[in-house]
Design a protein around this motif. Structure first.
Motif, PDB file in Angstrom:
ATOM      1  N   SER A   1     -49.799 -74.397  -6.300  1.00  0.00           N
ATOM      2  CA  SER A   1     -51.167 -74.818  -6.640  1.00  0.00           C
ATOM      3  C   SER A   1     -51.974 -75.142  -5.392  1.00  0.00           C
ATOM      4  CB  SER A   1     -51.115 -76.033  -7.570  1.00  0.00           C
ATOM      5  OG  SER A   1     -52.404 -76.491  -7.865  1.00  0.00           O
TER       6      SER A   1
ATOM      7  N   LYS B   1     -52.726 -71.849  -3.653  1.00  0.00           N
ATOM      8  CA  LYS B   1     -53.292 -70.814  -4.543  1.00  0.00           C
ATOM      9  C   LYS B   1     -52.509 -69.509  -4.436  1.00  0.00           C
ATOM     10  CE  LYS B   1     -57.927 -72.808  -4.328  1.00  0.00           C
ATOM     11  NZ  LYS B   1     -59.375 -72.582  -4.084  1.00  0.00           N
TER      12      LYS B   1
ATOM     13  N   ASN C   1     -47.347 -78.026 -13.667  1.00  0.00           N
ATOM     14  CA  ASN C   1     -48.142 -78.886 -12.785  1.00  0.00           C
ATOM     15  C   ASN C   1     -48.602 -80.127 -13.528  1.00  0.00           C
ATOM     16  OD1 ASN C   1     -49.149 -78.820  -9.996  1.00  0.00           O
ATOM     17  ND2 ASN C   1     -49.362 -76.628 -10.367  1.00  0.00           N
TER      18      ASN C   1
ATOM     19  N   CYS D   1     -55.232 -79.258 -11.716  1.00  0.00           N
ATOM     20  CA  CYS D   1     -54.153 -78.352 -11.290  1.00  0.00           C
ATOM     21  C   CYS D   1     -54.649 -77.110 -10.569  1.00  0.00           C
ATOM     22  CB  CYS D   1     -53.329 -77.925 -12.507  1.00  0.00           C
ATOM     23  SG  CYS D   1     -52.404 -79.256 -13.244  1.00  0.00           S
ATOM     24  N   LEU D   2     -55.197 -76.175 -11.349  1.00  0.00           N
ATOM     25  CA  LEU D   2     -55.541 -74.873 -10.784  1.00  0.00           C
ATOM     26  C   LEU D   2     -56.932 -74.837 -10.178  1.00  0.00           C
ATOM     27  CD1 LEU D   2     -54.093 -72.533 -13.584  1.00  0.00           C
ATOM     28  CD2 LEU D   2     -52.966 -73.377 -11.528  1.00  0.00           C
TER      29      LEU D   2
END
Length: 568
Positions: A350, A353, A370, A515-516
């Motif tokens: 994370s 990326k 996550n 998270c993302l």
């Protein structure tokens, strides 16, 4: 075999976590809860045997997929390998890249030593010094602990804390005092965000001992909650005294021996009939700096803390067997976290990326695990600090009463996640604003705006807070509309469909916020709805989530059959 299964179920039950989650002691209230449940269990039906079979296949596949997307076998491994360090499980590396949890994990032996030291000193000094009020010890130890934790930065905290105290004591208009408390409290969050390290211009302060935790501002947010709790409880008490007759006001200012301070339940302790003399600077600083809960909570209100400290200790803190079982639950969670960090490097993925070429299933599992690690990295410190507090004789609320994956309702999720903070929000913000009445949506927007700012002053988190409120709307409206059909056979299945939509919305909001981020969340959605394999995953995920929702429903029905309804 049945006995072993029952022991395991008892170990992981709600009741093990917190006596507040016991069935009501009033038999009438308990029976009312039981009457709300389906009397017959569904676990042995064909429908639920199919669900269990789906679980048996899906859950291991979820773990395998997360591992495939984040292990050394993944082509993206070189992008995040630098964030890994040598672990202790089976010769594997560990993902210790999360700064928050790394601080806790690396200092775990120190924290255990501190717990033993604090416990021992109280047990030795209390009888020797004839300390008749626990808050006197907490005041002395708390100030020493504050300096050890933050060194000369303690002065910054004490300045904020004492200004807040002066607002409550010297602003004569109660509404103005409460308004200033909130304005000042939120202002300090913005001040700390930009000026937490502004020099005093005094050498021994600016360049002296900074304590074990130099970044004092990281934990100040929890101090702020206690500051507001003291002022709000004190102003509420003053308002009650003002509205009462002179005779009643005289009772309030008398010694506590004339007050009704027999055993109070959880709700009654929020407005415990303490004498106004208890709202003094010693008790205030003892509460603010109470060592077991200082760093991160759980949150206990000022009234509750003083009641438990100086008037009536709860039976739960005298039951050492129960405290030991609670500690065993804590150790189990630590081992689960260690397993995840050694076998799934989702945090490192994370941060870098590193998800190029991953399937939608892999992307979603990166996000889901996550979120599970975020849940665990909060749960583990909170449970250790609550264990410390229980061992010391104060019983704060349990912060996490549901596994993160055992949630299907956005409204109920916030009652189970950071539960003591949620209760603080309800007492000091939501109810004073009017609660779930005419302006429910506006009140929710204000609540989640504060929650976002309190977590961190970032536009991303503020947008997350508003997204959460936006996602609450369908659930609220659907609940109002479909409640009339609750006796129909299909009602449970419609609720499961609603739960699936809710889970997806909650996941998107939390994946975006924690998270993302924007890039990862957009990449996941694009892959899901622009490719065949993505759409196949989406359909299969709907089936899996529908199954999960049905199992969650039945778990709660089983609790209700025991008289337990925690509304989450």
């Amino acid at each position: 075999m049945a006995e072993l299964l029952n022991s395991i179920l008892d170990f992981f039950s709600l009741e093990t976590l917190d006596t507040r989650l016991y069935p009501p002691t009033n038999p009438v209230k308990k029976q009312q809860v039981i009457n709300k449940a389906n009397a017959k269990s569904k676990w042995n039906t064909l429908e639920f045997k199919v669900y269990i079979a789906i679980f048996a296949v899906t859950v291991p596949l979820m773990y395998k997929t997360a591992m495939d997307a984040s292990n050394e076998t993944n082509p993206n491994y070189p992008k995040f390998a630098r964030l890994l360090s040598q672990g202790w499980l089976f010769g594997r590396k560990v993902d210790n890249s999360d700064q928050q949890y790394r601080f806790f994990r690396d200092n775990f032996p120190l924290l255990m030593g501190l717990i033993f030291l604090h416990y021992s000193i109280r047990r030795i000094t209390t009888p020797l010094l004839h300390i008749n009020k626990r808050t006197y010890f907490d005041f002395g130890f708390g100030l020493i602990f504050l300096f050890a934790a933050h060194g000369t930065n303690s002065l910054r905290i004490l300045i904020f804390v004492l200004i807040n105290y002066l607002i409550s004591k010297f602003v004569p208009n109660y509404k103005l005092a409460l308004g200033l408390t909130w304005f000042y409290g939120i202002l300090t969050l913005f001040i700390n965000d930009k000026m937490y390290n502004v020099p005093f211009g005094i050498s021994f302060i600016d360049h002296g001992f900074k304590g074990i935790i130099e970044r004092w501002d990281v934990f100040y947010n929890f101090t702020l909650l206690r500051m507001i709790s003291f002022n709000a409880d004190y102003i509420e008490k003053l308002t009650e005294a003002k509205d009462s007759s002179k005779d009643e006001e005289g009772k309030l200012t008398n010694s506590s021996s004339s007050l009704n301070l027999s055993t109070l339940d959880d709700r009654e302790r929020l407005k415990a009939p303490l004498p106004i003399s208890d709202y003094n600077v010693v008790n205030y600083l003892a509460y603010i700096t109470y060592a077991p809960l200082f760093i991160a909570g759980p949150i206990v209100t000022f009234n509750d803390y003083i009641y438990q400290s100086n008037y009536q200790q709860l039976p739960s803190v005298k039951n050492y067997k129960r405290i030991f079982v609670y500690f065993a639950r804590f150790l189990f969670c630590v081992l689960v976290m260690e397993f995840l960090l050694h076998f799934m490097y989702v945090v490192a993925v994370s941060k870098t990326k590193a998800w190029d070429g991953n399937t939608p299933f892999q992307m979603s599992m990166l996000g889901l695990f996550n979120l599970n690690i975020i849940w665990l990295k909060l749960l583990i410190p909170w449970r250790l600090f609550r264990f410390w507090s229980l061992l010391d004789g104060i019983d704060p609320p349990e912060n996490m009463i549901r596994c993160m994956d055992n949630n299907y309702s956005a409204l109920a999720f916030w009652r189970a996640w950071h539960r003591s903070y949620n209760r603080w929000i309800i007492r000091y913000i939501y109810v004073p604003l009017g609660g779930g009445g005419k302006y429910r949506i506006l009140n929710s927007l204000l609540v989640f705006s504060f929650v976002a700012i309190w977590h961190d002053i970032e536009l991303k988190l503020l947008m997350w807070g508003w997204l959460v409120v936006f996602f609450l709307l369908p659930e609220i409206l659907a609940t109002i509309y479909f409640q009339r059909f609750k006796e129909e056979w299909w009602f449970r299945h419609v609720c499961a469909v609603g739960a699936v939509l809710n889970i997806w919305m909650m996941m998107i909001a939390n994946l975006f916020g924690f998270c993302l981020g924007k890039d990862g969340t957009v990449a996941l959605l694009q892959e899901m709805f622009s490719t065949l394999r993505g759409f196949e995953f989406f359909v299969l995920s709907l089936i899996a989530l529908f199954t999960g929702a049905q199992v969650m429903f039945e778990l709660r029905e089983a609790e209700k059959r025991k008289g337990i309804d925690v509304r989450c």
